[in-house]
Design an enzyme around this catalytic site. Sequence first.
Site: not given
Length: 193
Positions: A47, A55, A81, A171
Amino acid sequence: QAQGCNGGACHAQIYTMGTLLRHGSDAQKAKYLPEIASGALRLQAFGVTEPTSGTDTGALKTTAVRDGNDFVINGQKIWTSRAEHSDLMLLLVRTTPLNEGLKKTAGLSVLLVDMRAAQKKDKGLTIRPIRTMMNHATTEVFFDNFRVPVENLIGEEGKGFKYILTGMNAERILIAAECIGDAKWFIEKATCY
């Protein structure tokens, strides 16, 4: 990816777990990491992004205010997600108000949110799916006086931006590898066509 699959649904646990692994307390690691590693517990929700900050992570407005042994959280996240399918969420919140002279990324903290019990009615956590055209399970998450124990603070209060970067860097590497696999698959399909 090179076989036409999408790794997005499984790579989140790899990079979100890194924040807990690198910056969590010994008690947090002992409590959560064995179950995450075995697959019994899912830590896939991250989150961070908000509707008004995009961003610009330093501009986030979700707050966590200390109240006894809890943080009380208010705010909203978007494009979170896998929140519907995750047991735990890493949540970036503002624990120190943004004042003049304070660096925008200072005063942010990371909380480990256990969403299993929280999704019961009237607990202050609402998850709404965002329907997308591709197979991507993303959501909006709303916090309304939602309580998280102080013991779920990852690392030191106010240093959360630095902590989430360790996960975000992993990521980016995973996504880059996925993009190379995608490119190989698309090139093969295009040349065969």
